[in-house]
Write a protein that holds these residues in place. Sequence first.
Motif, short mmCIF file in Angstrom:
data_model
loop_
_atom_site.label_atom_id
_atom_site.label_comp_id
_atom_site.label_asym_id
_atom_site.label_seq_id
_atom_site.Cartn_x
_atom_site.Cartn_y
_atom_site.Cartn_z
N PHE A 46 0.84 -1.20 0.00
CA PHE A 46 0.00 0.00 0.00
C PHE A 46 0.88 1.25 0.00
O PHE A 46 0.72 2.15 -0.85
N LEU A 47 1.82 1.32 0.94
CA LEU A 47 2.70 2.49 1.04
C LEU A 47 3.49 2.69 -0.25
O LEU A 47 3.58 3.80 -0.78
N HIS A 48 4.12 1.61 -0.74
CA HIS A 48 4.96 1.72 -1.93
C HIS A 48 4.14 2.21 -3.12
O HIS A 48 4.59 3.06 -3.91
N TYR A 49 2.93 1.69 -3.24
CA TYR A 49 2.08 2.04 -4.38
C TYR A 49 1.72 3.53 -4.36
O TYR A 49 1.89 4.22 -5.37
N VAL A 50 1.24 4.02 -3.23
CA VAL A 50 0.78 5.42 -3.21
C VAL A 50 1.95 6.40 -3.38
O VAL A 50 1.79 7.45 -4.01
N VAL A 51 3.12 6.05 -2.83
CA VAL A 51 4.28 6.94 -3.00
C VAL A 51 4.70 6.99 -4.47
O VAL A 51 4.91 8.07 -5.04
N GLU A 52 4.79 5.84 -5.11
CA GLU A 52 5.22 5.82 -6.50
C GLU A 52 4.20 6.47 -7.43
O GLU A 52 4.56 7.15 -8.40
N GLU A 53 2.91 6.29 -7.14
CA GLU A 53 1.88 6.95 -7.94
C GLU A 53 1.98 8.46 -7.81
O GLU A 53 1.85 9.19 -8.80
N ALA A 54 2.21 8.94 -6.60
CA ALA A 54 2.33 10.39 -6.39
C ALA A 54 3.56 10.93 -7.12
O ALA A 54 3.50 11.98 -7.78
N LEU A 55 4.67 10.22 -7.03
CA LEU A 55 5.89 10.67 -7.69
C LEU A 55 5.76 10.63 -9.22
O LEU A 55 6.42 11.40 -9.93
N ALA A 56 4.90 9.76 -9.72
CA ALA A 56 4.68 9.66 -11.17
C ALA A 56 3.68 10.69 -11.68
O ALA A 56 3.34 10.69 -12.86
N GLY A 57 3.19 11.55 -10.76
CA GLY A 57 2.25 12.58 -11.18
C GLY A 57 0.82 12.11 -11.25
O GLY A 57 -0.02 12.75 -11.90
N ARG A 58 0.51 10.99 -10.58
CA ARG A 58 -0.85 10.44 -10.66
C ARG A 58 -1.53 10.45 -9.29
O ARG A 58 -2.32 9.55 -8.97
N ALA A 59 -1.25 11.45 -8.48
CA ALA A 59 -1.84 11.50 -7.14
C ALA A 59 -3.36 11.58 -7.20
O ALA A 59 -4.05 11.09 -6.30
N ASP A 60 -3.89 12.19 -8.28
CA ASP A 60 -5.34 12.32 -8.39
C ASP A 60 -6.02 10.97 -8.65
O ASP A 60 -7.23 10.84 -8.52
N ARG A 61 -5.23 9.94 -9.00
CA ARG A 61 -5.78 8.60 -9.23
C ARG A 61 -5.77 7.75 -7.96
O ARG A 61 -6.28 6.62 -7.98
N ILE A 62 -5.18 8.27 -6.90
CA ILE A 62 -5.06 7.47 -5.68
C ILE A 62 -6.39 7.50 -4.94
O ILE A 62 -6.65 8.37 -4.11
N LYS A 63 -7.25 6.59 -5.27
CA LYS A 63 -8.58 6.47 -4.68
C LYS A 63 -8.75 5.06 -4.12
O LYS A 63 -7.97 4.16 -4.42
N ALA A 64 -9.80 4.88 -3.31
CA ALA A 64 -10.05 3.56 -2.72
C ALA A 64 -10.20 2.49 -3.80
O ALA A 64 -9.70 1.37 -3.65
N TYR A 65 -10.86 2.85 -4.90
CA TYR A 65 -11.12 1.86 -5.95
C TYR A 65 -9.82 1.37 -6.58
O TYR A 65 -9.60 0.17 -6.72
#
Length: 599
Positions: A46-65
């Motif tokens: 969970f932690l690794h995924y959200v950090v890498e998504e944010a760094l890739a510029g996709r923080a707006d995609r980090i949702k429960a789904y």
Amino acid sequence: MGGADLRVDEVPHDRLDRPAADEIRAQLERVECSREFDAPDRVRRFLHYVVEEALAGRADRIKAYTIALEVFGRSVDFDARNDPIVRIEAGRLRRALERYYLLAGQADPVSISIPKGGYAPAFAFKLTQPPVETVPPDPVEPPSPPLGEGLAARPLPWLRWTIAAVAVLIAGLLGAGLWSGATDAWRLRPGGHVDEAGPKGPSVLVRPFANLGGDAEGELYAAGLTDEVLSQLARFKELRVVGRETTKSLTATAGASDIPADLGVRYVLEGTVRTSAHGLRVNTRVLADESAIVLWAHTYEADLTSGNIVGIVVDVAGQVASTVAQPYGIIFQADESRALQRAPDDLAAYTCTLRFYQYRAVLSAEEHAAVRDCLERAVARYPKYGTAWAMLSFLYLDEDRFQFNPKAGGPPAIERALEAARHSVRIDQDNIRGLQALMTALFFTGEPAEAFRIGERALALNPNDTELLGEFGTRVALAGDWKRGSELLEKALDMNPGNSGFYAGMLALAAFIRHDSARAVTLIRQADLRKFPIFHFVAALIYVEAGLEEEGAKSRARFLEMQPRFFDAFDAELAKRNFGPEDRRFMTEAARKAGFPVP
């Protein structure tokens, strides 16, 4: 950083740039490699995924789904309303990060957090050394655009009159000594000696909230919030709250040196208020006294157009109190980290309370024996320590309902549990933990109506105590009101997921009883209570009903290994827990279907 919530308020004055991607990844590796980051593999993913998504510029995609699909392998028909896995695991991740930064990560250059209200991570530079100034920095974030920008700059006339009325009401209550809970919560004898029954728990001082806007309305809000936070914190009897008179003698900018040393303050809660035409923003944070390290910070925003000014103040104060003062909350987590540094054989009375909550989180027979012994020593030394008596009541009750380390000879465990709970309430009739223990003991002695009367009273005294909410919800559900019981458990989980394993297990049973097999399976897999025998019994029923025969067989074998005599009096076990006739029949048939030796 792709929209990640980058908090600049933690950046030192000489370092106003944001952490770079390589600095954040280095910090992520630091966290993941530390023994103090105590989290299972799914939480680490969970932690690794959200950090890498944010760094890739996709923080707006980090949702429960997306997290459910890409981290936890859920199917495309995932519905967060029926499957709370993301919310539960996010709570575990937040607690694991808080623990890491309290222990191993205090000097780390970068902080990674998951702010509540979403799942996108926040990255910030940390102060690696405590401030050298006598006066701590202002606890607010840098000035931001006023709430309601573009609207009328002055509050509506009714708002002025309502705030004035609230101020008069508060002043009247204070003058009459009727503002419950916080008045002289910490009483001092001449010479500074503390008048107490039992050892000191964590002590907190609430610094007067500061008004950033400089307006009269903001001053009233700041004063009202200071008083209401004091009042709500004082309802948590495991916490020591410095009294109102001492708090009023300090200014909002008072430093640690301005707090009298004989108060023994270990934590300071401070906050600021900013008002606009229709909005209120409240910033709060908790600091460890000797280091000025920020343990927790949060921003609350409220819409003032509803006109319910008192409700807004009470609601914000309640959110602060429940987050900070819960048995699994910010202050107790910090105190637990201190206790972990003590000698293993330290049986100091206050340490017992920390060990009690550790036991409640895992419900194992091994922990039960050690904590029971610890609490019996505590009440022998401090016979008027009401909270310890309440906790001891639960330990005695668990001898009976879970067959944990039953003592031979003497009064039956259930009688000792009831007497210990009554003794706690006699010492302090408003002690929430004592009322919770009495409610539970009465429930197991066949007096559910009286138990619920006690439970409702406790809930009225402190609706923000999630330990109470979870226990009360469990009792209400088992007695047949599965809908309300589930709602209370969900509320406890939402407010503070510190005991999420227990909550998930009970919600799984509720879903099973209500014939929602898919939700029951999801929840029982999230209830990490492997050392708790009843967990395996409930899991077996759920898995077999869902057609998962192999998993059901494993759970059945494990339960029979742990509780081989449970079915000698199965109907009595169900009756003890106040299952109604229909639920009792359903559970009996389900147990037979799962292969248990039901007579």
